[in-house]
Design a protein around this motif. Structure first.
Motif, PDB file in Angstrom:
ATOM      1  N   UNK A   1       0.841  -1.204   0.000  1.00  0.00           N
ATOM      2  CA  UNK A   1       0.000   0.000   0.000  1.00  0.00           C
ATOM      3  C   UNK A   1       0.877   1.254   0.000  1.00  0.00           C
ATOM      4  N   UNK A   2       1.894   1.267   0.833  1.00  0.00           N
ATOM      5  CA  UNK A   2       2.775   2.445   0.896  1.00  0.00           C
ATOM      6  C   UNK A   2       3.516   2.647  -0.425  1.00  0.00           C
ATOM      7  N   UNK A   3       3.925   1.541  -1.040  1.00  0.00           N
ATOM      8  CA  UNK A   3       4.607   1.647  -2.333  1.00  0.00           C
ATOM      9  C   UNK A   3       3.672   2.173  -3.409  1.00  0.00           C
ATOM     10  N   UNK A   4       2.463   1.627  -3.453  1.00  0.00           N
ATOM     11  CA  UNK A   4       1.494   2.059  -4.467  1.00  0.00           C
ATOM     12  C   UNK A   4       1.129   3.524  -4.303  1.00  0.00           C
ATOM     13  N   UNK A   5       1.074   3.996  -3.061  1.00  0.00           N
ATOM     14  CA  UNK A   5       0.728   5.401  -2.796  1.00  0.00           C
ATOM     15  C   UNK A   5       1.935   6.317  -2.882  1.00  0.00           C
ATOM     16  N   UNK A   6       3.141   5.731  -3.043  1.00  0.00           N
ATOM     17  CA  UNK A   6       4.383   6.507  -3.060  1.00  0.00           C
ATOM     18  C   UNK A   6       4.545   7.292  -1.759  1.00  0.00           C
ATOM     19  N   UNK A   7       4.278   6.584  -0.664  1.00  0.00           N
ATOM     20  CA  UNK A   7       4.394   7.166   0.677  1.00  0.00           C
ATOM     21  C   UNK A   7       5.235   6.207   1.515  1.00  0.00           C
ATOM     22  N   UNK A   8       6.099   6.719   2.349  1.00  0.00           N
ATOM     23  CA  UNK A   8       6.917   5.853   3.200  1.00  0.00           C
ATOM     24  C   UNK A   8       6.045   5.148   4.229  1.00  0.00           C
ATOM     25  N   UNK A   9       6.573   4.056   4.770  1.00  0.00           N
ATOM     26  CA  UNK A   9       5.853   3.353   5.828  1.00  0.00           C
ATOM     27  C   UNK A   9       5.619   4.284   7.012  1.00  0.00           C
ATOM     28  N   UNK A  10       6.600   5.124   7.307  1.00  0.00           N
ATOM     29  CA  UNK A  10       6.435   6.081   8.397  1.00  0.00           C
ATOM     30  C   UNK A  10       5.302   7.049   8.125  1.00  0.00           C
ATOM     31  N   UNK A  11       5.199   7.504   6.867  1.00  0.00           N
ATOM     32  CA  UNK A  11       4.099   8.393   6.513  1.00  0.00           C
ATOM     33  C   UNK A  11       2.758   7.689   6.592  1.00  0.00           C
ATOM     34  N   UNK A  12       2.739   6.407   6.202  1.00  0.00           N
ATOM     35  CA  UNK A  12       1.484   5.646   6.277  1.00  0.00           C
ATOM     36  C   UNK A  12       1.025   5.527   7.729  1.00  0.00           C
ATOM     37  N   UNK A  13       1.937   5.099   8.610  1.00  0.00           N
ATOM     38  CA  UNK A  13       1.539   4.886  10.010  1.00  0.00           C
ATOM     39  C   UNK A  13       1.277   6.201  10.737  1.00  0.00           C
ATOM     40  N   UNK A  14       1.794   7.302  10.203  1.00  0.00           N
ATOM     41  CA  UNK A  14       1.450   8.597  10.792  1.00  0.00           C
ATOM     42  C   UNK A  14      -0.040   8.863  10.609  1.00  0.00           C
ATOM     43  N   UNK A  15      -0.556   8.554   9.423  1.00  0.00           N
ATOM     44  CA  UNK A  15      -1.977   8.783   9.147  1.00  0.00           C
ATOM     45  C   UNK A  15      -2.860   7.649   9.666  1.00  0.00           C
ATOM     46  N   UNK A  16      -2.354   6.425   9.552  1.00  0.00           N
ATOM     47  CA  UNK A  16      -3.127   5.240   9.959  1.00  0.00           C
ATOM     48  C   UNK A  16      -2.203   4.333  10.757  1.00  0.00           C
ATOM     49  N   UNK A  17      -2.313   4.343  12.071  1.00  0.00           N
ATOM     50  CA  UNK A  17      -1.348   3.623  12.910  1.00  0.00           C
ATOM     51  C   UNK A  17      -1.375   2.106  12.778  1.00  0.00           C
ATOM     52  N   UNK A  18      -2.415   1.552  12.169  1.00  0.00           N
ATOM     53  CA  UNK A  18      -2.491   0.100  12.026  1.00  0.00           C
ATOM     54  C   UNK A  18      -3.264  -0.246  10.754  1.00  0.00           C
ATOM     55  N   UNK A  19      -3.129  -1.499  10.345  1.00  0.00           N
ATOM     56  CA  UNK A  19      -3.888  -1.950   9.176  1.00  0.00           C
ATOM     57  C   UNK A  19      -5.384  -1.888   9.458  1.00  0.00           C
ATOM     58  N   UNK A  20      -5.761  -2.187  10.703  1.00  0.00           N
ATOM     59  CA  UNK A  20      -7.175  -2.128  11.062  1.00  0.00           C
ATOM     60  C   UNK A  20      -7.726  -0.712  10.919  1.00  0.00           C
ATOM     61  N   UNK A  21      -6.939   0.278  11.343  1.00  0.00           N
ATOM     62  CA  UNK A  21      -7.378   1.672  11.225  1.00  0.00           C
ATOM     63  C   UNK A  21      -7.522   2.063   9.761  1.00  0.00           C
ATOM     64  N   UNK A  22      -6.600   1.611   8.928  1.00  0.00           N
ATOM     65  CA  UNK A  22      -6.652   1.917   7.505  1.00  0.00           C
ATOM     66  C   UNK A  22      -7.854   1.235   6.855  1.00  0.00           C
ATOM     67  N   UNK A  23      -8.096  -0.026   7.196  1.00  0.00           N
ATOM     68  CA  UNK A  23      -9.241  -0.750   6.640  1.00  0.00           C
ATOM     69  C   UNK A  23     -10.550  -0.103   7.053  1.00  0.00           C
ATOM     70  N   UNK A  24     -10.617   0.369   8.285  1.00  0.00           N
ATOM     71  CA  UNK A  24     -11.830   1.035   8.755  1.00  0.00           C
ATOM     72  C   UNK A  24     -12.091   2.312   7.964  1.00  0.00           C
TER      73      UNK A  24
END
Length: 271
Positions: free
Chosen positions: A35-58
């Motif tokens: 997901x982070x690769x497809x969005x061209x966002x670092x893992x750190x940037x992803x978890x900043x917005x969504x701290x977990x996969x569950x939060x992102x799925x929600x």
């Protein structure tokens, strides 16, 4: 302001990438790294917005539900209008399922929300659950159209099966053979055409969902199509055996809510 705009763009990119990933792989198969690769966002940037996969799925599920709710609102509002015809309401049931099929075909977030409903079947507030009360309301209003040849339960079951089949077609495609190449939208038309004894298009122009082409002929209590149905019978003359119409009352719901604070039951179910 520029920082806020950049953060919002990043969040939207993550939601788009996550919707594609979850729709294709499901919750368990979804990868935060992909997901982070497809969005061209670092893992750190992803978890900043969504701290977990569950939060992102929600968040993806809520986005899919919001799109669905918006698309169905005008249809439900028209059905409740004092000017709505006492007959001809069965066409709105068909339009309802066609609208859902179109969303499944075109919106990854809607496909993902539907997929999450299967991944977490014990969650009572799923994408399917959000529109079922509205479907029940439309079927209840359509009683004059099918009284004497089928039941409200049968119409409801058919509508649910049609949408489920459309989701199947959107997720993995239709099996090879006579139906190969059918889109989810076309799948819906074929099934309703078989059930109602008429060929597509079945939609009335005035009931077209936003963005749809107006290809249906006028309809006044019986389905009509631009082609003769199989077997030579005229469209609308197909009748099922006489059945007593069973009671199928639903409360006066609006298009259901499909949002919760925080990570909701997706998080709880994923533990």
């Amino acid at each position: 302001m520029a920082r806020q705009d950049r953060a919002e763009r990043t969040r939207r990119a993550l939601l788009r990438a996550a919707a594609d990933e979850i729709a294709e792989k499901g919750y368990a198969g979804a990868s935060m790294a992909r997901i982070s690769t497809a969005a061209d966002v670092t893992i750190g940037g992803l978890t900043f917005h969504f701290p977990s996969k569950a939060a992102l799925a929600e968040a993806v599920r809520e986005a899919g539900c919001a799109l669905t709710r918006s698309a169905l609102t005008s249809l439900m509002t028209a059905s409740r209008s004092p000017r709505a015809s006492a007959r001809g309401e069965l066409r709105r049931v068909v339009t309802f399922t066609r609208t859902l099929a179109r969303l499944l075909e075109e919106e990854p977030a809607v496909r993902a929300a539907a997929r999450l409903a299967w991944d977490f079947p014990d969650d009572g507030d799923t994408w399917y659950a959000m529109w079922l009360p509205s479907l029940g309301e439309l079927v209840d209003r359509a009683r004059p159209d099918f009284a004497g040849w089928t039941t409200a339960e049968a119409v409801t079951a058919t509508a649910i099966s049609v949408v489920t089949g459309a989701e199947f077609a959107a997720r993995i495609g239709v099996p090879r053979g006579a139906t190969a190449g059918l889109s989810p939208y076309e799948h819906v038309d074929r099934v309703w055409g078989l059930v109602l004894g008429a060929r597509p298009p079945l939609l009335v122009a005035d009931d077209s969902a936003p963005g749809e082409s107006r290809t249906g002929e006028s309809w006044s209590g019986e389905y009509r199509a631009s082609e003769e149905p199989v077997g030579g019978d005229r469209a609308g003359e197909h009748r099922m055996p006489d059945h007593r119409v069973l009671e199928h009352r639903v409360a006066d719901h609006r298009v259901g809510e499909c949002s919760r604070s925080g990570e909701g039951r997706v998080r709880a179910a994923s533990r």
